[in-house]
Design an enzyme around this catalytic site. Sequence first.
Site, PDB file in Angstrom:
ATOM      1  N   GLU A  51       0.831  -1.215   0.000  1.00  0.00           N
ATOM      2  CA  GLU A  51       0.000   0.000   0.000  1.00  0.00           C
ATOM      3  C   GLU A  51       0.859   1.256   0.000  1.00  0.00           C
ATOM      4  OE1 GLU A  51      -2.981  -0.133  -1.312  1.00  0.00           O
ATOM      5  OE2 GLU A  51      -3.504  -1.585   0.228  1.00  0.00           O
ATOM      6  N   HIS A  52       0.528   2.167  -0.905  1.00  0.00           N
ATOM      7  CA  HIS A  52       1.273   3.434  -1.070  1.00  0.00           C
ATOM      8  C   HIS A  52       2.744   3.167  -1.404  1.00  0.00           C
ATOM      9  CE1 HIS A  52      -1.856   6.411   0.174  1.00  0.00           C
ATOM     10  NE2 HIS A  52      -2.390   5.298   0.666  1.00  0.00           N
ATOM     11  N   GLY A  99     -12.586   2.112  -2.412  1.00  0.00           N
ATOM     12  CA  GLY A  99     -11.192   1.673  -2.446  1.00  0.00           C
ATOM     13  C   GLY A  99     -10.994   0.475  -3.360  1.00  0.00           C
ATOM     14  N   SER A 111     -12.803   1.873  -8.625  1.00  0.00           N
ATOM     15  CA  SER A 111     -13.788   2.054  -9.685  1.00  0.00           C
ATOM     16  C   SER A 111     -13.386   3.249 -10.551  1.00  0.00           C
ATOM     17  CB  SER A 111     -15.182   2.268  -9.098  1.00  0.00           C
ATOM     18  OG  SER A 111     -15.194   3.393  -8.260  1.00  0.00           O
ATOM     19  N   ASP A 118      -3.371   0.749 -10.138  1.00  0.00           N
ATOM     20  CA  ASP A 118      -4.762   0.455 -10.476  1.00  0.00           C
ATOM     21  C   ASP A 118      -4.936   0.237 -11.977  1.00  0.00           C
ATOM     22  OD1 ASP A 118      -4.987   0.942  -7.832  1.00  0.00           O
ATOM     23  OD2 ASP A 118      -5.904   2.917  -8.044  1.00  0.00           O
TER      24      ASP A 118
HETATM   25  P1  NG1 Z   1      -7.330   4.033  -4.704  1.00  0.00           P
HETATM   26  O1  NG1 Z   1      -7.660   3.164  -3.564  1.00  0.00           O
HETATM   27  O2  NG1 Z   1      -7.891   3.527  -5.982  1.00  0.00           O
HETATM   28  O3  NG1 Z   1      -7.608   5.482  -4.474  1.00  0.00           O
HETATM   29  C1  NG1 Z   1      -4.769   4.903  -4.655  1.00  0.00           C
HETATM   30  C2  NG1 Z   1      -3.881   5.097  -5.891  1.00  0.00           C
HETATM   31  C3  NG1 Z   1      -2.960   3.889  -6.122  1.00  0.00           C
HETATM   32  C4  NG1 Z   1      -2.185   3.554  -4.858  1.00  0.00           C
HETATM   33  C5  NG1 Z   1      -3.177   3.400  -3.690  1.00  0.00           C
HETATM   34  C6  NG1 Z   1      -2.494   3.154  -2.368  1.00  0.00           C
HETATM   35  C7  NG1 Z   1      -4.818   6.366  -7.754  1.00  0.00           C
HETATM   36  C8  NG1 Z   1      -5.636   6.287  -8.970  1.00  0.00           C
HETATM   37  N1  NG1 Z   1      -4.716   5.228  -7.074  1.00  0.00           N
HETATM   38  O4  NG1 Z   1      -5.700   3.895  -4.902  1.00  0.00           O
HETATM   39  O5  NG1 Z   1      -2.082   4.166  -7.185  1.00  0.00           O
HETATM   40  O6  NG1 Z   1      -1.211   4.529  -4.599  1.00  0.00           O
HETATM   41  O7  NG1 Z   1      -3.986   4.567  -3.524  1.00  0.00           O
HETATM   42  O8  NG1 Z   1      -1.742   1.980  -2.380  1.00  0.00           O
HETATM   43  O9  NG1 Z   1      -4.282   7.415  -7.423  1.00  0.00           O
END
Ligand code: NG1
Length: 463
Positions: free
Chosen positions: A36-37, A140, A143, A187
């Site tokens: 994550e991150h 999360g 989508s 994603d």
């Molecule tokens: P989500 O959960 O889709 O907001 C976001 C980032 C990912 C990744 C994760 C944390 C976007 C589109 N998506 O995901 O690239 O950094 O947080 O692991 O910014």
Amino acid sequence: MKDEVVKNLAAVFHREFGYKPGFTARAPGRVNLIGEHTDYNGCPVLPMALEQCFTAVFAPRPAGAGNGSRVSVVNTDSRFPGLTFIAENPVPPYETGSWGNYVKAGVQTILSYGAAAGKDCQAGCGFEAVITSSLPAAAGLSSSSALVVLSGLMAMASLGLSVPKDTLAKLFADGERYVGTQGGGMDQAVCMLSEAGKALKIEFNPFSAEPVNMPRGYSVVVMDSTVKAEKTRAAMDRYNIRTIECRLGTAVLKAAFSRRYGREVKLGLLGDMTSQNLGIPEEEIIPFAVDALSDSAYSLSGAAALLGTGTGRLAEEYCRRRDGSVLPEPPGGFKLMQRVLHVLTEWKRVEDSVSFLSAGDAAGFGVLMNGSHESCRRLFEISCPELDTLIALALEEGALGARLTGAGFGGCAVALVMDGDLPAFLSAVGRRYYGEYLKRTDGNVSRFLFICRPGRGAGTSVL
Ligand code: NG1
């Protein structure tokens, strides 16, 4: 079932536009299993695509219908009103937070790709579409990226362009920044490149993707905390602050490295902190980072002084939003040590997860999931009381591991559960979290609590 979805969409299309659509497109959501991150730091992730997805039927703007660059999209979900815009390059965005920006981001990605390749795509990338989604929004499960990919694929098919999938994965990752988050590429890559039945390890430094088997006899369960992880400006700022902290932490580490070791190294991302690149043993890397960074938060002026630059210049370089405004310094300062430590340990957990999963060791993977959640909660500070409660309940009810998934601050958690335990697990978590803790009275929790199987990647086909 899927054909039924397409048939219904085609009927709506006919009603809306008065002719039959020629193509269908789909783009899946994803659940991140671990990592994550890490993506925007150039470190690996291990997500899987879901069977839940966006589905569309569409047609390039009909020949002779005038403006070939007009995009019209009808969403079967009435919370998202239909939209029409002209795909001129650059496409002016709607206001921040509008769902239409994800459609525009996908179309803009293709226009920019075309422009860079010396092709004028404006005239031919218009389309008319009806879309629907089986993914919960703002949970999360990505989508939003699925919508970017879906829209881009429709523009691409309308132009008759063909672009390799891994190129598209990278293009859409950059393209989604259009909406204002400085996201990584997880994603869009998992959405484009997944194989049914497998998770996907994605590396970013350099880019590569490798399918990973999931252990037999275990299932992945998604549990929605129901706390909305909406992409408002405040939520984007919170996410972007984490990206700034990681970049600032990297800059401070680079300066500390040359002081400590008396030589310069390439260190632009935390993902550059490999033994090979730094020329130090693997086991020295995390201790070096912990030692080099203070566990007290840094002010912008403090970080600037350390880096030998001015506060204004540092803010300029690190804290600009996409619209040009400068993100304010967080009241508690920048927590560089905690954020860096999360990313470096999470990176190791991803590598270890791939080994455990490939060896069919579900219990070993479960332990890493728990470690990941603890690190997200304590060091990266992206959890919330609801997610922590949900995860604690899942572990009490027999999950081998459980953790928040995605950007955090709400949204979903993910758990690994032995197949034989699934019925009891689902019923206990349903009762205890949604009934007793959230006090929902409707009883039907299947849209919040569900098993997911690894789905295939996005694509378009002729109807
Ligand atoms: P989500 O959960 O889709 O907001 C976001 C980032 C990912 C990744 C994760 C944390 C976007 C589109 N998506 O995901 O690239 O950094 O947080 O692991 O910014």
